[in-house]
Design a protein around this motif. Structure first.
Motif, PDB file in Angstrom:
ATOM      1  N   HIS A  51      10.342  83.915 -45.999  1.00 20.36           N
ATOM      2  CA  HIS A  51      10.489  82.458 -45.877  1.00 20.36           C
ATOM      3  C   HIS A  51      11.844  82.086 -45.275  1.00 20.36           C
ATOM      4  O   HIS A  51      11.951  81.096 -44.546  1.00 20.36           O
ATOM      5  CB  HIS A  51      10.340  81.830 -47.265  1.00 20.36           C
ATOM      6  CG  HIS A  51      10.097  80.348 -47.246  1.00 20.36           C
ATOM      7  ND1 HIS A  51       9.019  79.766 -46.605  1.00 20.36           N
ATOM      8  CD2 HIS A  51      10.787  79.307 -47.805  1.00 20.36           C
ATOM      9  CE1 HIS A  51       9.053  78.456 -46.768  1.00 20.36           C
ATOM     10  NE2 HIS A  51      10.128  78.150 -47.489  1.00 20.36           N
ATOM     11  N   PHE A  52      12.868  82.899 -45.605  1.00 20.34           N
ATOM     12  CA  PHE A  52      14.225  82.606 -45.123  1.00 20.34           C
ATOM     13  C   PHE A  52      14.641  83.575 -44.002  1.00 20.34           C
ATOM     14  O   PHE A  52      15.820  83.880 -43.848  1.00 20.34           O
ATOM     15  CB  PHE A  52      15.222  82.652 -46.284  1.00 20.34           C
ATOM     16  CG  PHE A  52      15.079  81.496 -47.232  1.00 20.34           C
ATOM     17  CD1 PHE A  52      15.668  80.274 -46.946  1.00 20.34           C
ATOM     18  CD2 PHE A  52      14.316  81.620 -48.386  1.00 20.34           C
ATOM     19  CE1 PHE A  52      15.516  79.190 -47.811  1.00 20.34           C
ATOM     20  CE2 PHE A  52      14.155  80.547 -49.252  1.00 20.34           C
ATOM     21  CZ  PHE A  52      14.752  79.330 -48.966  1.00 20.34           C
ATOM     22  N   ALA A  53      13.653  84.031 -43.250  1.00 23.22           N
ATOM     23  CA  ALA A  53      13.921  84.952 -42.133  1.00 23.22           C
ATOM     24  C   ALA A  53      14.960  84.335 -41.194  1.00 23.22           C
ATOM     25  O   ALA A  53      14.886  83.158 -40.840  1.00 23.22           O
ATOM     26  CB  ALA A  53      12.631  85.239 -41.376  1.00 23.22           C
ATOM     27  N   GLY A  54      15.954  85.144 -40.814  1.00 20.96           N
ATOM     28  CA  GLY A  54      17.017  84.665 -39.925  1.00 20.96           C
ATOM     29  C   GLY A  54      18.272  84.262 -40.676  1.00 20.96           C
ATOM     30  O   GLY A  54      19.345  84.184 -40.083  1.00 20.96           O
ATOM     31  N   ASP A  55      18.142  83.988 -41.987  1.00 14.07           N
ATOM     32  CA  ASP A  55      19.309  83.674 -42.807  1.00 14.07           C
ATOM     33  C   ASP A  55      19.781  84.985 -43.443  1.00 14.07           C
ATOM     34  O   ASP A  55      19.353  85.362 -44.531  1.00 14.07           O
ATOM     35  CB  ASP A  55      18.936  82.642 -43.888  1.00 14.07           C
ATOM     36  CG  ASP A  55      20.152  82.149 -44.674  1.00 14.07           C
ATOM     37  OD1 ASP A  55      21.151  82.881 -44.764  1.00 14.07           O
ATOM     38  OD2 ASP A  55      20.090  81.016 -45.205  1.00 14.07           O
ATOM     39  N   GLU A  56      20.663  85.676 -42.721  1.00 16.49           N
ATOM     40  CA  GLU A  56      21.046  87.025 -43.138  1.00 16.49           C
ATOM     41  C   GLU A  56      21.802  87.036 -44.467  1.00 16.49           C
ATOM     42  O   GLU A  56      21.627  87.942 -45.281  1.00 16.49           O
ATOM     43  CB  GLU A  56      21.874  87.708 -42.045  1.00 16.49           C
ATOM     44  CG  GLU A  56      21.051  88.030 -40.811  1.00 16.49           C
ATOM     45  CD  GLU A  56      21.859  88.782 -39.758  1.00 16.49           C
ATOM     46  OE1 GLU A  56      22.964  89.276 -40.087  1.00 16.49           O
ATOM     47  OE2 GLU A  56      21.372  88.870 -38.618  1.00 16.49           O
ATOM     48  N   GLU A  57      22.628  86.028 -44.690  1.00 10.53           N
ATOM     49  CA  GLU A  57      23.408  85.989 -45.926  1.00 10.53           C
ATOM     50  C   GLU A  57      22.494  85.852 -47.144  1.00 10.53           C
ATOM     51  O   GLU A  57      22.598  86.613 -48.107  1.00 10.53           O
ATOM     52  CB  GLU A  57      24.404  84.827 -45.896  1.00 10.53           C
ATOM     53  CG  GLU A  57      25.304  84.785 -47.131  1.00 10.53           C
ATOM     54  CD  GLU A  57      26.221  83.571 -47.164  1.00 10.53           C
ATOM     55  OE1 GLU A  57      26.853  83.352 -48.218  1.00 10.53           O
ATOM     56  OE2 GLU A  57      26.301  82.838 -46.164  1.00 10.53           O
ATOM     57  N   LEU A  58      21.580  84.894 -47.083  1.00  7.90           N
ATOM     58  CA  LEU A  58      20.673  84.676 -48.212  1.00  7.90           C
ATOM     59  C   LEU A  58      19.694  85.835 -48.356  1.00  7.90           C
ATOM     60  O   LEU A  58      19.453  86.327 -49.464  1.00  7.90           O
ATOM     61  CB  LEU A  58      19.919  83.353 -48.030  1.00  7.90           C
ATOM     62  CG  LEU A  58      18.980  82.920 -49.165  1.00  7.90           C
ATOM     63  CD1 LEU A  58      19.689  82.912 -50.518  1.00  7.90           C
ATOM     64  CD2 LEU A  58      18.385  81.542 -48.856  1.00  7.90           C
TER      65      LEU A  58
END
Length: 273
Positions: free
Chosen positions: A54-61
């Motif tokens: 769901h949060f693909a691309g948000d590397e930190e999260l």
């Protein structure tokens, strides 16, 4: 595991041989609560995969979810399962979990998540509020020293998870610009899901394993599960729960203060009725 991903505590640091079995073995309500919690926590890897996608691309999260959150949640499951096995060795935990997983795995899907990323983070705050309140309540219920230590560790983890999700929720709120009403609706949806699905499925599979002769007997299941949840309800930390639930709404201080007391009175019904 490198130091940056080290767990705050480990199952190995809990001396299960020190459990004072006589203090808890007779308590069927506590058994139902601990065992059902161990089932849900042990399914965290599936939920984590859904969230990472769901949060693909948000590397930190995404990195935090896989390296910290998932590892800590799964450890909660292992620790609770180890405790259950030690105190109630006659219960076939693996068989019960397999039956739970068969049903839970089918309903724990990406479709359950909020389409808006920021609102899903608000919903995650609700889930972490529920688990922090659950383990705080369990900690208050028991006087068994090892369980006291274990539930305190887990509660601390859940509060820390809440703070992390909330931090990222604020970041997404600025980016996505959704309003307070949308946040409120997302919070309410997730509260209702907590009530209707995860814990109910888990409790049902503990019940089926303990009382195979009553499998499918809804009245008997409700009698047992309502009794266990009643124990939890009487010990829920209402003030803490309400403060955490309201936080994503970012209300003006005076309004928040005015709402806290009346909401504390209905919190137990909201979560556990």
């Amino acid at each position: 595991m490198n130091p940056s991903t080290a767990l705050p505590w480990t199952l190995e640091s809990i001396d299960l041989d020190r459990i004072e079995v006589a203090r808890v073995r007779h308590d069927e309500d506590l058994f139902f609560l601990l065992c059902s919690s161990s089932f849900v926590e042990s399914g965290s890897d599936l939920y984590t995969r859904n969230l990472i996608d769901h949060f693909a691309g948000d590397e930190e999260l995404g990195g935090w979810l896989s390296q910290h959150w998932e590892q800590e949640e799964l450890q909660h499951g292992r620790a609770l399962a180890a405790y259950v096995r030690k105190v109630w060795p006659e219960f076939d935990w693996d068989k019960g979990f397999a039956a739970f997983w068969n049903e839970y795995g089918a309903v724990c899907t990406a479709e359950q998540l909020e389409s808006c990323r920021g609102l899903e983070l608000a919903a995650r705050c609700v889930v972490e509020t529920g688990t922090a309140s659950l383990y705080r309540a369990l900690n208050g219920i028991t006087d068994e020293p090892v369980l006291k230590l274990l539930t305190n560790h887990i509660k601390s983890d859940e509060v820390r998870h809440f703070k992390y999700f909330y931090q990222h929720y604020r970041r997404y709120r600025e980016r996505e610009g959704f309003g307070r009403y949308q946040v409120f609706r997302a919070i309410l949806r997730r509260v209702n899901e907590i009530k209707s699905e995860d814990s109910d499925i888990a409790l049902r599979h503990v019940f089926n394993q303990c009382y195979p002769q009553h499998q499918g007997n809804e009245a008997e299941f409700r009698r047992i599960s309502d009794r266990a949840q009643g124990l939890l309800r009487r010990n829920i930390p209402a003030a803490m729960t309400v403060k955490m639930l309201l936080k994503p709404l970012d209300l003006p201080p005076r309004l928040q203060s005015a709402l806290e007391k009346p909401l504390a009175k209905i919190t137990e019904k909201l979560f556990l009725h």
